[in-house]
Design a protein around this motif. Structure first.
Motif, mmCIF file in Angstrom:
data_model
loop_
_atom_site.group_PDB
_atom_site.id
_atom_site.type_symbol
_atom_site.label_atom_id
_atom_site.label_comp_id
_atom_site.label_asym_id
_atom_site.label_seq_id
_atom_site.Cartn_x
_atom_site.Cartn_y
_atom_site.Cartn_z
ATOM 1 N N GLY A 61 0.798 -1.222 0.000
ATOM 2 C CA GLY A 61 0.000 0.000 0.000
ATOM 3 C C GLY A 61 0.831 1.272 0.000
ATOM 4 N N HIS A 62 0.508 2.183 -0.909
ATOM 5 C CA HIS A 62 1.147 3.505 -0.995
ATOM 6 C C HIS A 62 0.035 4.542 -1.140
ATOM 7 N N ALA A 63 0.252 5.731 -0.599
ATOM 8 C CA ALA A 63 -0.787 6.759 -0.688
ATOM 9 C C ALA A 63 -0.183 8.149 -0.733
ATOM 10 N N CYS A 64 -0.895 9.040 -1.424
ATOM 11 C CA CYS A 64 -0.617 10.471 -1.400
ATOM 12 C C CYS A 64 -1.919 11.138 -0.993
ATOM 13 N N VAL A 65 -1.912 11.807 0.159
ATOM 14 C CA VAL A 65 -3.128 12.384 0.736
ATOM 15 C C VAL A 65 -2.941 13.897 0.836
ATOM 16 N N CYS A 105 -6.149 0.100 8.248
ATOM 17 C CA CYS A 105 -5.682 -0.196 6.888
ATOM 18 C C CYS A 105 -4.243 -0.700 6.850
ATOM 19 N N ALA A 106 -3.451 -0.311 7.832
ATOM 20 C CA ALA A 106 -2.108 -0.868 8.036
ATOM 21 C C ALA A 106 -1.138 -0.600 6.894
ATOM 22 N N TYR A 107 -1.291 0.531 6.180
ATOM 23 C CA TYR A 107 -0.260 0.928 5.222
ATOM 24 C C TYR A 107 1.018 1.270 5.998
ATOM 25 N N PRO A 108 2.184 0.910 5.500
ATOM 26 C CA PRO A 108 3.428 1.349 6.148
ATOM 27 C C PRO A 108 3.462 2.872 6.242
ATOM 28 N N GLU A 109 3.791 3.388 7.410
ATOM 29 C CA GLU A 109 3.736 4.834 7.635
ATOM 30 C C GLU A 109 4.559 5.617 6.631
ATOM 31 N N GLN A 110 5.746 5.122 6.303
ATOM 32 C CA GLN A 110 6.628 5.849 5.398
ATOM 33 C C GLN A 110 6.114 5.848 3.960
ATOM 34 N N GLN A 111 5.082 5.053 3.680
ATOM 35 C CA GLN A 111 4.527 4.991 2.325
ATOM 36 C C GLN A 111 3.238 5.801 2.187
ATOM 37 N N VAL A 112 2.867 6.498 3.245
ATOM 38 C CA VAL A 112 1.707 7.392 3.187
ATOM 39 C C VAL A 112 2.223 8.832 3.260
ATOM 40 N N HIS A 113 2.140 9.546 2.162
ATOM 41 C CA HIS A 113 2.668 10.909 2.062
ATOM 42 C C HIS A 113 1.523 11.895 2.254
ATOM 43 N N VAL A 114 1.639 12.747 3.250
ATOM 44 C CA VAL A 114 0.561 13.663 3.623
ATOM 45 C C VAL A 114 0.999 15.096 3.347
ATOM 46 N N GLU A 137 2.982 -4.270 -9.005
ATOM 47 C CA GLU A 137 2.244 -5.017 -7.991
ATOM 48 C C GLU A 137 1.762 -4.131 -6.836
ATOM 49 N N SER A 138 2.137 -2.871 -6.850
ATOM 50 C CA SER A 138 1.760 -1.967 -5.763
ATOM 51 C C SER A 138 0.278 -1.577 -5.852
ATOM 52 N N THR A 139 -0.246 -1.140 -4.718
ATOM 53 C CA THR A 139 -1.589 -0.565 -4.649
ATOM 54 C C THR A 139 -1.426 0.891 -4.225
ATOM 55 N N VAL A 140 -2.024 1.806 -4.987
ATOM 56 C CA VAL A 140 -1.835 3.238 -4.737
ATOM 57 C C VAL A 140 -3.188 3.919 -4.552
ATOM 58 N N LEU A 141 -3.282 4.740 -3.517
ATOM 59 C CA LEU A 141 -4.466 5.576 -3.282
ATOM 60 C C LEU A 141 -4.021 7.037 -3.314
ATOM 61 N N ILE A 142 -4.652 7.828 -4.162
ATOM 62 C CA ILE A 142 -4.364 9.264 -4.243
ATOM 63 C C ILE A 142 -5.643 10.020 -3.887
ATOM 64 N N TYR A 143 -5.536 10.901 -2.893
ATOM 65 C CA TYR A 143 -6.691 11.646 -2.396
ATOM 66 C C TYR A 143 -6.368 13.135 -2.454
ATOM 67 N N PHE A 144 -7.254 13.907 -3.085
ATOM 68 C CA PHE A 144 -7.073 15.360 -3.160
ATOM 69 C C PHE A 144 -8.348 16.036 -2.694
ATOM 70 N N ALA A 145 -8.251 16.874 -1.667
ATOM 71 C CA ALA A 145 -9.382 17.661 -1.172
ATOM 72 C C ALA A 145 -9.058 19.127 -1.382
ATOM 73 N N GLY A 146 -9.766 19.754 -2.293
ATOM 74 C CA GLY A 146 -9.504 21.153 -2.618
ATOM 75 C C GLY A 146 -10.439 21.607 -3.718
ATOM 76 N N HIS A 147 -9.998 22.538 -4.524
ATOM 77 C CA HIS A 147 -10.799 23.049 -5.633
ATOM 78 C C HIS A 147 -10.380 22.405 -6.940
ATOM 79 N N GLY A 148 -11.351 22.113 -7.780
ATOM 80 C CA GLY A 148 -11.095 21.637 -9.130
ATOM 81 C C GLY A 148 -11.961 22.408 -10.103
ATOM 82 N N TYR A 149 -11.367 22.936 -11.173
ATOM 83 C CA TYR A 149 -12.101 23.774 -12.119
ATOM 84 C C TYR A 149 -11.823 23.364 -13.554
ATOM 85 N N GLN A 150 -12.867 23.508 -14.377
ATOM 86 C CA GLN A 150 -12.736 23.332 -15.814
ATOM 87 C C GLN A 150 -12.815 24.702 -16.475
ATOM 88 N N LEU A 151 -11.743 25.138 -17.115
ATOM 89 C CA LEU A 151 -11.753 26.371 -17.900
ATOM 90 C C LEU A 151 -12.298 26.040 -19.286
#
Length: 578
Positions: free
Chosen positions: A8-12, A39-48, A73-87
């Motif tokens: 498990g890897h993540a970017c939050v 969820c037990a992702y390794p701490e160093q693999q979750v980037h906040v 073979e990795s599993t990746v979760l990417i989470y973005f909380a903010g603004h998203g706009y279509q020009l």
């Protein structure tokens, strides 16, 4: 010791700024992902990345790091909380707006859809979940020369998520806004709760990505009164394993403390963030320090012991009279009690303005408040009809929260209840009212209502008494017989005022339980999900308004009738013969 979900890897990401709630959302999600109990992702693999760290440069660098540290073979979760706009004019491009973006220089301070797509493309993991909570109120308003619309998903990236092991979910439809809340936004609350096991279809120890996003898409509309609907397309996606939900164990754990409390969703999108931006925390430290935030014009502060400041203080429909040291009384107070004890005076007990005497000669002293605790028990075993129990519990909470007597009630919730959970909750909470919502069963149950039914067939040799259906260690259905339930409630007969069994065919159990408990409400036949929810809404609206249990029962039945649901005669109320 629990195993780690090593792949498990993540970017939050939570951008903060004009969306301060996104920081708490991101930190809450990261905490669950890293926790070995969940969820037990390794701490160093979750980037906040939150607040000032969530800049364009840091986001790009973190995604590039994922590209270099993951493999197929990795599993990746990417989470973005903010603004998203279509020009849309003069160029057509999607932008994610990180912390510190410059509306006049988006190309250098924001992340375009094309850039984002390329960064995702470089990540070799074949199993990737992209979660975008982007349609918040606020953000870009006037951008000279451009036409802009909020957009939940970047069109440029969607080509990467057509099929296979890559899934994308947005928090709301293009014409909707995302609702913030406490402790989390509605979307993130559902996401975290799903990761803790609520989104698992089978008790296999892990949560699968497609199952999770389907769960979130079902729960968010309920939490927001059908105002927010996540957007997703998982028809051709692989249902890959995303994480553990209980540190590798099969049985889901009790929810984290912040999820045990009911979610408080803002009534208008942007309301909560505006409060957080314009009313930052005020902190006082030191011996007997006092901190006051916001507008307190016209207020008076008197120091010393035993002082009372102000007059005509009102909470609910009567006065709160405080005793003890360090008292503070304001002109109008809600949900605030200061002092060692507090007492409640009904209007008829308040002093006459001319004589100074109370209007009730039999009650010259105020009556102490007896705050009633309502224990809500919910169970919806796997392989049973999925019921909208979240909505029912939310209606109970909302009805009491908005009522004039809200200070006199406290709601405690227990979910996925097992037999020993029931006993422990009664011992720990010491409720006056117990409300069960879920499935019931009866040996002669037949027929069907027009919507999701609260009847469940359980293989059993039992006959007339039937019972309520709880969950066993694997999440499957287990029958609690009416007499066994009665025997348990009898051990609490000195504290319980009422038991509500909002499940099918519970009249038989109600007749047994009422031998021990003063008032019991059950259902004489099968009841549909809509009718059960309407009954709870009407019942607790009335209870919170100060009506008796008997009157609240009538309001509950009438609530069903008002919705033209032909089940208003299904609820029955039983009284103990003294």
């Amino acid at each position: 010791m629990n195993d780690r979900f090593e792949q498990g890897h993540a970017c939050v990401i939570g951008i903060g700024g004009d969306l301060p709630n996104t920081v708490g959302d991101a930190k809450g999600l990261a905490k669950i992902l890293q926790d070995p109990e969940w969820c037990a992702y390794p701490e160093q693999q979750v980037h906040v990345l939150t607040g000032e760290e969530a800049t364009r440069a840091h986001i790009i660098a973190t995604l590039e790091r994922l590209a270099n540290t993951t493999n197929a073979e990795s599993t990746v979760l990417i989470y973005f909380a903010g603004h998203g706009y279509q020009l849309t004019k003069p160029i057509k491009s999607y932008y994610l707006l990180p912390h510190g973006y410059d509306p006049e220089d988006l190309s250098e301070t924001a992340v375009s859809g094309n850039e984002f797509t390329e960064l995702l493309h470089e990540i070799p993991a074949q199993q990737l979940l992209l979660v975008l909570d982007c349609c918040h109120a606020g953000g870009l308003k006037n951008l000279p020369g451009f036409q802009i619309v909020k957009a939940p998903l970047p069109p440029e990236a969607q080509k990467l998520f057509v099929k296979g092991g890559r899934i994308m979910i947005g928090s709301s439809q293009p014409d909707e806004l995302s609702y913030a809340g406490k402790p989390y936004s509605a979307f993130t609350y559902a996401l975290i709760k799903g990761l803790c096991g609520a989104g698992a279809v089978k008790p296999e120890g892990y949560i699968q990505a497609a199952d999770l996003v389907r769960y979130v898409s079902q729960v968010v509309p309920v939490l927001t009164n059908q105002k927010q609907h996540p957007v997703l397309d998982v028809e051709q996606a692989d249902n890959f394993i995303l994480a553990y939900y209980a540190g590798g164990q099969l049985q889901p754990k009790r929810l984290p403390q912040e999820l045990e409390e009911p979610l408080k969703v803002e009534s208008t999108p942007g309301e909560l963030n505006a409060q957080l931006v314009h009313n930052p925390n005020t902190v006082a430290s030191g011996n007997r320090a006092i901190a006051v935030g916001g507008n307190v014009s016209g207020g008076t502060l008197v120091t010393g012991d035993g002082n009372v400041v102000g007059s005509g203080n009102v909470v609910g429909s009567g006065n709160v009279v405080q005793h003890g040291k360090f008292n503070f009384n304001a002109y109008s107070v809600s949900d605030l009690h200061i002092g060692d004890t507090y007492s409640y005076q009904s209007p008829k007990q308040q002093p006459d303005s001319q004589s100074g005497q109370t209007n009730d000669n039999e009650n010259e002293k105020s009556n102490s408040v007896r705050r009633k605790t309502i224990l809500v028990l919910a169970a919806n075993p796997i392989e049973s009809t999925r019921l909208a129990l979240d909505q029912e519990v939310r209606e109970i909470e909302e009805g009491l929260r908005r009522s004039k007597h809200r200070d006199l009630f406290k709601v405690e919730q227990r979910w996925a209840v097992r037999t020993y959970d029931l006993r422990r909750a009664l011992l720990d909470v010491e409720p006056q009212i117990v409300h069960f919502c879920g499935h019931g069963t009866h040996h002669s149950a037949a027929g069907s209502t027009t919507d999701a039914s609260r009847k469940l067939s359980v293989v059993s040799e039992e006959v007339d008494e039937g019972g309520i259906v709880l969950e066993d260690e694997t999440g499957k259905a287990t029958l609690v017989k009416g007499q066994a339930l009665t025997n348990l409630f009898s051990l609490f007969k000195d504290q319980l005022d009422c038991v509500v069994l909002n499940s099918c065919y519970s009249e038989a159990q109600a007749e047994l339980i009422v031998q021990q408990i003063p008032i019991v409400i059950g259902m004489k036949r099968e009841i549909g999900d809509r009718a059960a929810i309407e009954f709870s809404r009407g019942f607790y609206d009335a209870l919170g308004a100060g009506r008796s249990i008997d009157a609240a029962f009538e309001f509950g039945c009438n609530a069903i009738d008002l919705q033209n649901i032909p089940e208003h005669l299904t609820p029955v109320i039983k009284h103990r013969n003294c």
